[in-house]
Design an enzyme around this catalytic site. Structure first.
Site, PDB file in Angstrom:
ATOM      1  N   HIS A   5      25.801 -22.125  34.354  1.00  0.00           N
ATOM      2  CA  HIS A   5      24.562 -22.135  35.134  1.00  0.00           C
ATOM      3  C   HIS A   5      24.557 -20.945  36.080  1.00  0.00           C
ATOM      4  O   HIS A   5      25.551 -20.678  36.759  1.00  0.00           O
ATOM      5  CB  HIS A   5      24.444 -23.432  35.935  1.00  0.00           C
ATOM      6  CG  HIS A   5      23.286 -23.426  36.889  1.00  0.00           C
ATOM      7  ND1 HIS A   5      23.453 -23.510  38.256  1.00  0.00           N
ATOM      8  CD2 HIS A   5      21.950 -23.332  36.675  1.00  0.00           C
ATOM      9  CE1 HIS A   5      22.267 -23.481  38.842  1.00  0.00           C
ATOM     10  NE2 HIS A   5      21.344 -23.367  37.909  1.00  0.00           N
ATOM     11  N   SER A   6      23.454 -20.213  36.088  1.00  0.00           N
ATOM     12  CA  SER A   6      23.290 -19.073  36.987  1.00  0.00           C
ATOM     13  C   SER A   6      24.417 -18.055  36.768  1.00  0.00           C
ATOM     14  O   SER A   6      24.625 -17.606  35.640  1.00  0.00           O
ATOM     15  CB  SER A   6      23.246 -19.559  38.439  1.00  0.00           C
ATOM     16  OG  SER A   6      22.931 -18.503  39.314  1.00  0.00           O
ATOM     17  N   MET A   7      25.169 -17.702  37.802  1.00  0.00           N
ATOM     18  CA  MET A   7      26.233 -16.714  37.656  1.00  0.00           C
ATOM     19  C   MET A   7      27.378 -17.232  36.802  1.00  0.00           C
ATOM     20  O   MET A   7      28.206 -16.445  36.333  1.00  0.00           O
ATOM     21  CB  MET A   7      26.755 -16.307  39.030  1.00  0.00           C
ATOM     22  CG  MET A   7      25.726 -15.624  39.909  1.00  0.00           C
ATOM     23  SD  MET A   7      24.953 -14.174  39.145  1.00  0.00           S
ATOM     24  CE  MET A   7      26.355 -13.069  39.031  1.00  0.00           C
ATOM     25  N   THR A  40      20.504 -17.598  34.010  1.00  0.00           N
ATOM     26  CA  THR A  40      21.534 -16.578  34.247  1.00  0.00           C
ATOM     27  C   THR A  40      20.928 -15.181  34.187  1.00  0.00           C
ATOM     28  O   THR A  40      20.272 -14.838  33.197  1.00  0.00           O
ATOM     29  CB  THR A  40      22.652 -16.693  33.204  1.00  0.00           C
ATOM     30  OG1 THR A  40      23.317 -17.949  33.353  1.00  0.00           O
ATOM     31  CG2 THR A  40      23.660 -15.578  33.361  1.00  0.00           C
TER      32      THR A  40
END
Length: 1135
Positions: A299-301, A328
């Site tokens: 998730h995300s980074m 991301t």
């Protein structure tokens, strides 16, 4: 010696006479002294005479403590200083210019003063910013349609994964998820039985965010999958969800943190795989191979960490073959404040691009890797969804980007966190994962080509041009027998409509002849119904069949067909048709009725079938069998139309669209579906409004209300609008700073609008499209939100450049506001115009080069992935006006910060003045004495020692960002003290110094946001007891000039004037800083600190190399520990 009546001595002025006439006579005897310098001297003498004659002040007595503190060398020192500063250097004598005259007038101006031009500019900037914010918050906002998920989590910490396995074990942790009441496990056996999946949280994310996905996986397997023996035999198994606790690391701020997390993930993957070899922990079938790879979900980074895993030295080949990322930013870092972050992105992206540029699969280390990127869309205000695109990284054969508003049965945008818990999303993702898993293989997943097909089937709409059709590969399963009776009908038209099911009171069939041969070219077959179809192609009350007249194809027998529908009533001349069901080709569309509000409404979706006639040319009929025996709700529409009537292209320029809009009229005999493509709509910076007019059907006559799909294919973004009358149109197409597509592939141009309307309504329709100007303003926020951290520095550099030019020319350091006003009248408009012209020419050059490479069949080596890094990152010349608008906002931001700093320093100076007065401080009369006693409490040698100690801390203990914050605080204190004495003493010298320190503080203040993220990461690491230093942030040279400059200013040292040609170097340095900030300030923001650091270094050189009138004398005094080396600390005293 003169004395007052009291007997106290009056200080003699040896250099000048005591009467005004003598002073004027003395001036006439000095023709070589510039007039402005004589003016300053005369003013000082006249003020001294007035004080003497009026008796307002009493000179210090010889017996006073202050008199006694004066050293014998003070008089000599000041006399030398007076001769150096007051007499012109060779060639300095110049006539009074308008700049000098205005500079003398500015001597008395308050720092608060503001010109009308500055006020108007600030007002326009504020109005524009408020309009942007209002648009971002209230216009073109996607609705929220996520449903909250529920779960019963249990987290088991893998305590065996300690420092023996990873050096980061004291900072990070590994957990296993178990759903309470569903998963079976004990303390001795954690119950590993399925395919391993590892979840990676994002920036400041919690490992517990996985609970939504893992809970759905456990429950879906327990309730559905384990009962499907066919799926179990095909290798489907449960999913063992592991997760990593990154201690809420701020990975988005720090590149080294990304590398550290990737190292830990690799070691965790190896440990997870080893767990399945332990019979005390695993409950897997012993006949199955041990896992050799793990599915990564980030998730995300966390998605960037997952991709970085594959380039780290401790990566085990093929231990990761499937990566799924959510929100991301793949294409570029969300912040470019940290050099390590930018370099990590470059390294990772270059590795992926280079791997996929290999022509041979044996040379591609990522050949078996699949990457799927999910984007939340317009509701994600944390990460621009443009950055989630994989077009510049991964070919379509290995991965793709899909927006959640595209995914069937989801049809909603999601914010940055909602994508981890949204109930609709987790169900679709988990179902696709179960179909991808194959525990019969050591890789635990199906081969890459099959994985891509499965993900496309579950995640894309099925309306894509590349969407495969399964009907041609199916065998006939239904034998339909018809006669000439009333229970069957062959239509002679090209469309079929059933308004109500069961109207005939018995099962009946209607047949629509299909085109064949040459007639099949260029025709589209569409079927739309509100009835639900299962995965085998079955309806509850309907049958939609594609039939061929017997005899059956070779190898097929009617007796082997599993389903038989006999509508012949025993007629001997019956016609037998071998039919196929359209299972697998059904497309879900959101229901559109009078009561529909949003596409994500919890209503049964429409079922849609779409084929090109050439796909079904082996069939002669489209048969619709109504199996309802009683009149019931339900309808179906089938249509065969020419592609030329279905697909349209609206060619219009963006300028014309902006001025007049686009109007498209659809005739009354339009087909069921109309597809209109507008090539000019491709930018993410513009928003539009689309309206539908002339609805001819009433609520009783229409079968369904208009349904609109807005879509682009690269990346896969679709938005559905039900009960369509008006829609806000925004997209994530070509965005600023985005790299070009992999291998230079040209992106599909434009946005398409797919419109389903009731063809039985005998009325024309009118579509009106126009640019939503106010709605477009809000789109600038997500694309240019980091701009305010960089571009205002360009304005500050130009302001300082003007201040130093006036100072070197006249000896007056004008205020920040006055310098900004002068720049607004001259240099800044010229700079903005030059930037606009240059950006336009660069955009045209980039477009020409791209098209030339396309024509020349360019290879990957010719693709410049940095071509959009300049200026505002846009290659579209239409947006030339963004440069002056950005300049306007930057000027407004500088004005606001200037007055904000004054609003802080002014009250602080009052408090400081009050506190020093209360403490018994005696104010001296001479400004030089004030500066000496206030700004030089310690010797230069002591300040040098303090500087060395601080630099030692930077080298071994603290990051230089911490020292920079300290330097800013010290500079604020210096600016406050300088303002206090300039306000009270009304001295030109003090006013110069106050303006100088104020401007330097503003310069440092604009660099502060670039340093704060890394400092926050360092503080966070201290809070979790991680004391490993940042190797890349202990560079002493990155902070030394700042510290020396600030320490120098704490001693009250005004920067010397440069009257030689060297002063042009100062001009060039500030101008270069402004130009670099304009060109690369957003993409490489971390470089701004280093450039301003060089500016500070030059100012330090000027301070010490030109002090006391000749080079290096100040530096000599510093090394010798001369307390009176500061120019403004010298005090002239008579014996």
């Amino acid at each position: 010696m003169l004395r007052r009546p009291s007997g106290s001595p009056i200080e003699e002025r040896a250099d000048y006479p005591f009467t005004a006439e003598a002073i004027l006579s003395n001036q006439r005897r000095q023709p070589d002294v510039p007039n402005e310098l004589l003016f300053e001297v005369s003013t000082q003498d006249e003020q001294w005479l007035k004080r003497t004659e009026s008796g307002e002040t009493s000179p210090r007595a010889r017996t006073s403590a202050t008199w006694k503190r004066q050293s014998p060398t003070d008089s000599t020192t000041e006399k030398k200083h007076t001769e150096v500063t007051m007499l012109p250097s060779p060639g300095q004598g110049r006539k009074i210019t308008p700049n000098r005259r205005s500079a003398r007038q500015s001597q008395s101006k308050s720092p608060w003063s503001c010109s009308l031009l500055t006020i108007v500019t600030a007002g326009l900037a504020v109005f524009f910013l408020l309009s942007v914010v209002q648009s971002f918050l209230n216009r073109q906002v996607d609705p929220q349609g996520c449903i909250m998920s529920t779960m019963s989590p249990t987290y088991i910490k893998m305590s065996g994964f300690d420092t023996e396995h990873s050096r980061f074990a004291t900072k990070y942790s590994l957990y296993l998820y178990r759903e309470d009441g569903v998963d079976h496990y004990t303390e001795d056996n954690i119950g590993l039985r399925g395919a391993p999946v590892l979840f990676l949280p994002g920036n400041a994310g919690s490992y517990k965010q996985v609970r939504s996905l893992s809970s759905e996986a456990s429950r879906y397997f327990h309730n559905v999958v384990q009962h499907d023996q066919e799926a179990i035999r095909a290798g489907t198994s449960s999913l063992d969800f592991f997760m990593i606790d990154f201690n809420e690391d701020l990975a988005a701020f720090h590149g080294q943190t990304i590398i550290d997390q990737a190292d830990y993930v690799n070691e965790a993957v190896a440990y997870i795989i080893s767990l399945y070899h332990d019979p005390h922990r695993s409950r897997r079938d012993p006949h199955l191979p041990d896992p050799s790879s793990v599915i990564l979900i980030g998730h995300s980074m966390g998605g960037i960490v997952a991709r970085t895993v594959l380039i780290t030295p401790n990566y085990q080949s093929n231990s990761v073959n499937t990566i799924i990322t959510m929100s991301t930013p793949h294409a570029r870092p969300p912040l470019s404040f940290d050099s390590d972050m930018v370099k990590t992105y470059q390294r990772v992206n270059d590795y992926w691009r280079e791997s996929y540029s290999q022509k041979s699969s044996s040379n591609n280390p990522l050949w078996h890797t699949t990457l799927i990127s999910f984007a939340g869309g317009g509701r994600d205000t944390m990460v621009p969804s443009d950055y989630t695109s994989l077009l510049s990284l991964v070919p379509a054969t290995h991965g793709f980007t899909v927006f959640t508003s595209t995914i069937p049965d989801i049809w909603t945008s999601m914010d940055h966190l909602a994508i981890t818990w949204c109930d609709q999303f987790r169900k679709v993702l988990i179902k696709s994962l179960f179909e991808v898993v194959d525990v019969r293989r050591a890789a635990q997943t199906k081969p890459r080509t099959e994985r891509i097909k499965i993900f496309r089937k579950w995640l894309l709409t099925g309306l894509e041009a590349s969407a495969p059709k399964t009907l041609p590969w199916h065998d006939p399963t239904v034998l339909l027998t018809l006669s000439d009776g009333s229970r069957s009908m062959i239509l002679q038209s090209s469309n079929l409509t059933i308004r109500r099911l069961g109207a005939a009171g018995q099962t009946n069939a209607r047949l629509l002849p299909l085109p064949s041969g040459e007639e099949a070219d260029g025709k589209l077959i569409t079927v739309l119904t509100d009835q639900a179809m299962d995965r085998f192609g079955d309806f509850e009350k309907l049958e939609v069949l594609f039939c061929s007249i017997s005899p059956l194809p070779h190898g097929h027998s009617s007796t082997l067909l599993p389903v038989e529908i006999d509508l012949s009533d025993g007629s001997p001349g019956a016609t037998r048709l071998a039919c196929k069901k359209a299972g697998g080709d059904a497309i879900h569309l959101p229901a559109s009725t009078r009561s529909s509000k949003h596409a994500f409404d919890q209503a049964s979706p429409f079922t849609y079938l779409q084929y090109h006639a050439t796909d079904v040319e082996e069939h002669q009929f489209l048969a619709v069998v109504d199996k309802a025996s009683d009149l019931s709700e339900g309808w179906l529409i089938a249509d065969i139309a020419e592609n030329s009537r279905t697909f349209m292209v609206a060619n219009i320029s963006l300028k014309k669209l902006l001025m007049t809009g686009l109007h498209v009229e659809l005739p009354p005999d339009r087909p069921l579906m109309t597809d209109i493509r507008v090539p000019v709509l491709h930018s993410s910076l513009l928003a539009y409004s689309l309206r539908l007019g002339n609805l001819g059907c009433g609520s009783d006559a229409e079968i369904f209300t208009p349904l609109l799909r807005q879509y682009i294919d690269q990346p896969h973004e679709s938005k559905f609008f039900v009960n369509f009358k008006q829609a806000d149109i925004s997209l994530h197409g070509i965005a600023p700073f985005m790299p070009p597509a992999l291998n230079g592939d040209e992106l599909a141009s434009g946005v398409s609008f797919q419109l389903w309307t009731d063809p039985t309504c005998d009325a024309s329709l009118n579509l009106a499209l126009k640019v939503d100007v106010t709605g477009s303003l809000g789109k600038l926020v997500m694309r240019y939100r980091t701009l305010l951290a960089a571009f205002p520095l360009m304005v500050v550099a130009m302001v300082l450049r003007k201040q130093f030019r006036v100072y070197d020319d006249t000896g007056i350091f004008i205020t920040f506001t006055e310098s900004l006003d002068k720049c607004l009248r001259t240099s800044l408009p010229i700079l903005f115009l030059a930037m606009t012209l240059f950006a336009t020419s660069v955009a045209q050059t980039s477009t020409f080069a791209f098209r030339h490479n396309q024509t020349a069949n360019s290879t990957e080596a010719l693709v410049d992935y940095t071509q959009n890094d300049l200026f505002l990152g846009s290659s579209d010349t239409f947006f030339w006006f963004l440069v002056p608008l950005t300049g306007l906002v930057s000027v407004g931001a500088c004005i606001a910060i200037n007055y904000l700093v004054l609003a802080v320093t002014y009250p602080l100076s009052i408090v400081y003045s009050y506190s020093t007065t209360k403490s018994g401080y005696i104010k001296h009369e001479e400004p030089q004495t004030v500066i000496r006693s206030t700004f030089a409490p310690s010797t230069p040698r002591r300040r040098a020692i303090n500087t060395i100690i601080l630099l030692m801390f930077v080298a071994f203990v603290i990051p230089y960002q911490f020292a920079y914050v300290v330097a800013c605080i010290v500079q604020l204190a210096t600016s406050t003290r300088a303002l206090r004495f300039a306000r009270e003493m009304r001295s030109a010298t003090l006013m110069n110094f106050s303006n100088y320190t104020h401007s330097i503080f503003i310069l440092m203040l604009w660099v502060l946001p670039i340093n704060l993220p890394v400092l926050i990461v360092w503080i966070h690491n201290l809070s979790v007891h991680w004391l490993t230093p940042f190797s890349s942030h202990h560079n002493v040279l990155s902070i030394m000039p700042f510290i020396i400059l600030v320490e120098t200013l704490t001693g009250g040292t005004m920067i010397p004037r440069i009257t030689t040609k060297v002063r042009y170097l100062t001009d060039v340095i500030f101008f270069s800083l402004a130009v670099f900030t304009a060109m690369y300030g957003v993409t490489y923001a971390y470089m701004l600190h280093q450039l301003v650091n060089l500016v500070a270094l030059w100012l330090v050189i000027v301070h010490y190399a030109y002090q006391n009138g000749f080079p290096l004398s100040g530096l000599k005094g510093l090394l010798e520990g001369d307390d009176d080396s500061d120019v403004n600390a010298d005090v002239k005293k008579m014996p």
